[in-house]
Scaffold this active site. Structure first.
Site, PDB file in Angstrom:
ATOM      1  N   CYS A 164      46.729   9.939  79.431  1.00  0.00           N
ATOM      2  CA  CYS A 164      47.876  10.846  79.370  1.00  0.00           C
ATOM      3  C   CYS A 164      47.998  11.755  80.591  1.00  0.00           C
ATOM      4  O   CYS A 164      48.940  12.540  80.691  1.00  0.00           O
ATOM      5  CB  CYS A 164      47.797  11.676  78.090  1.00  0.00           C
ATOM      6  N   HIS A 302      50.230  20.654  78.230  1.00  0.00           N
ATOM      7  CA  HIS A 302      49.968  19.337  77.660  1.00  0.00           C
ATOM      8  C   HIS A 302      50.390  19.354  76.188  1.00  0.00           C
ATOM      9  O   HIS A 302      51.004  18.414  75.705  1.00  0.00           O
ATOM     10  CB  HIS A 302      48.499  18.972  77.822  1.00  0.00           C
ATOM     11  N   GLU A 313      43.560  23.941  75.077  1.00  0.00           N
ATOM     12  CA  GLU A 313      44.380  24.261  76.249  1.00  0.00           C
ATOM     13  C   GLU A 313      44.679  25.748  76.323  1.00  0.00           C
ATOM     14  O   GLU A 313      44.719  26.329  77.413  1.00  0.00           O
ATOM     15  CB  GLU A 313      45.678  23.453  76.242  1.00  0.00           C
ATOM     16  N   LYS A 334      56.707  18.433  74.393  1.00  0.00           N
ATOM     17  CA  LYS A 334      56.349  17.323  73.511  1.00  0.00           C
ATOM     18  C   LYS A 334      56.793  17.594  72.077  1.00  0.00           C
ATOM     19  O   LYS A 334      56.858  16.667  71.260  1.00  0.00           O
ATOM     20  CB  LYS A 334      54.846  17.068  73.561  1.00  0.00           C
ATOM     21  N   HIS A 339      54.844  12.597  72.390  1.00  0.00           N
ATOM     22  CA  HIS A 339      53.864  12.432  73.456  1.00  0.00           C
ATOM     23  C   HIS A 339      54.073  11.072  74.106  1.00  0.00           C
ATOM     24  O   HIS A 339      53.781  10.037  73.508  1.00  0.00           O
ATOM     25  CB  HIS A 339      52.454  12.563  72.888  1.00  0.00           C
ATOM     26  N   PHE A 398      42.564  11.073  77.592  1.00  0.00           N
ATOM     27  CA  PHE A 398      41.320  10.570  77.020  1.00  0.00           C
ATOM     28  C   PHE A 398      40.370  10.156  78.155  1.00  0.00           C
ATOM     29  O   PHE A 398      40.788   9.571  79.152  1.00  0.00           O
ATOM     30  CB  PHE A 398      41.583   9.356  76.133  1.00  0.00           C
TER      31      PHE A 398
END
Length: 412
Positions: A164, A302, A313, A334, A339, A398
């Site tokens: 991502c 994010h 975050e 998002k 996402h 990830f």
């Protein structure tokens, strides 16, 4: 002396719109692009919703033969890339030297739909029936490869696969290519299409996605106490980066300047984020941009709507920005786009550029009951007018991959 790098064109393909104006209008209205999945039977899945792109016809952008040889993620990336070139007023071979313009479009997963389709054919009909185009359609570099073939771009051509964080990495790496004189112009961003049975099943097995199936538009709710996971999206966000000198010579419209890029690795866990890694990434981007935390006016986070991720975050932003974290406007788009995985960074950089140009900050929708552990100004539910001079965009993937981009309002 290194080149200044500016954004001169942008193209989007999202559940909120397949052009910049529609996309921006829906963002400002706080509209959700999430709906029940209709492309396959989802009755046995724990999550049955996604931010799918409706009514996409690849033949609006390519001829039928070309379209049939592209996975859906490649179609998205190439369509957004062609839009971005048109927006920038670039015709390769006429006002831009083909050898001076490169392509750097990434994907977090690549051609998952093609993989699933051809594997089914293998199992049901045998190896002789597998398409000769299976491999070139599926591999993650094909959005970059096909777009260069379509347009004649002969400069640096590559692909990033960092989950991502992909879209943001491609922008930062493209900025560096221009700064180092390896290209005058780069077409960069991310593309993704994973809303298929195997993709949905994989994320469901991880228990990473929201199961608020009865209220799709309310399912993605970053920083809300009742958030229960992310909502998968699809699409592409592609930008034209250009050296300032090159852009000025051809009289290009300039959306914003790219001034900072940070990268880091968590070295911590495959899927569980470490706030220290994200904080170091933001700090490196600010150092690269030669600015202090107080210069940041807006952060597009994010912000995936996972219980652990949003909290992590928030901690990272406070580590990186100190007391200024409580003064900066922060939002997760998002909440509206879902996402978009490897495409997220490209789309969110475009949002930051439009924020700088229009003086409006997109909201975090569905933020009805803010988590006490997420205690920043997340611009809840309603777009906000603001004078934004510097915007930051965060993308974390990830594997512990982190990328931060910083844009500034352009001044000659």
């Amino acid at each position: 002396m290194s080149q200044r790098v500016v954004i001169t064109g942008m193209g989007v393909m999202t559940s909120l719109g397949k052009d910049l104006d529609t996309f921006w209008s829906n963002l400002m209205a706080g509209k959700s692009g999430v709906s029940v999945i209709e492309s396959f039977d989802v009755s046995e899945y724990t999550t049955r919703i996604a931010a799918s792109i409706k009514d996409f016809n690849p033949e609006d952008y390519f001829d039928r033969k070309e379209a049939r040889r592209m996975d859906r993620f490649v179609q998205f990336g190439c369509a957004a890339g062609l839009m971005a070139l048109k927006d920038a007023g670039i015709t390769i071979g006429e006002n831009v030297d083909p050898e001076s313009i490169g392509v750097y479009i990434g994907s977090g997963i690549g051609g998952l739909g093609t993989w699933e389709e051809q594997h089914t054919i293998l199992l049901e009909k045998g190896p002789r029936r597998v398409s000769p185009f299976f491999i070139p359609m599926m591999i993650a570099n094909m959005a970059s490869g096909q777009l260069s073939i379509l347009t004649g771009a002969k400069g640096p051509n590559s692909t990033t696969v960092t989950a991502c964080a992909t879209g943001s990495h491609t922008i930062g790496d493209s900025m560096r290519l221009i700064m180092h004189g390896e290209a005058d112009v780069m077409i960069c961003g991310g593309a993704e299409s994973t809303i298929y049975p195997i993709g949905l099943a994989g994320f469901c097995a991880m228990r990473a996605m929201s199961t608020r199936n009865e209220e799709p538009e309310k399912a993605s709710r970053p920083y809300d106490i009742d958030r229960d996971g992310f909502v998968m999206g699809e699409g592409a966000g592609v930008l034209i980066l250009e050296s300032l000198e090159h852009a000025q010579k051809r009289g290009a419209h300039i959306y914003a300047e790219v001034i900072g890029y940070g990268r880091s690795g968590d070295a911590h866990h495959m899927t569980d984020p470490d706030p220290d890694g994200a904080a170091r990434c933001m700090a490196r981007a600010m150092k690269d941009a030669a600015i202090e935390p107080e210069a940041i006016d807006y952060i597009n986070t994010h912000g995936t709507s996972t219980p652990v991720g949003d909290k992590s975050e928030t901690i990272a932003i406070k580590k990186a920005l100190g007391d200024h974290a409580y003064k900066v406007a922060v939002s997760s788009t998002k909440s509206m786009t879902g996402h978009m995985l490897g495409a997220a960074g490209g789309v969110e950089a475009i949002i930051c550029a439009l924020t700088l140009q229009n003086g409006m900050i997109a909201p975090t929708i569905n933020l009805d009951n803010q988590d006490p552990e997420c205690d920043l100004d997340y611009v809840p539910n309603v777009a906000r007018q603001a004078n934004v001079n510097v915007a930051m965009s965060n993308s974390f993937g990830f594997g512990g991959h982190n990328a931060t981009i910083i844009l500034r309002k352009y001044e000659a």
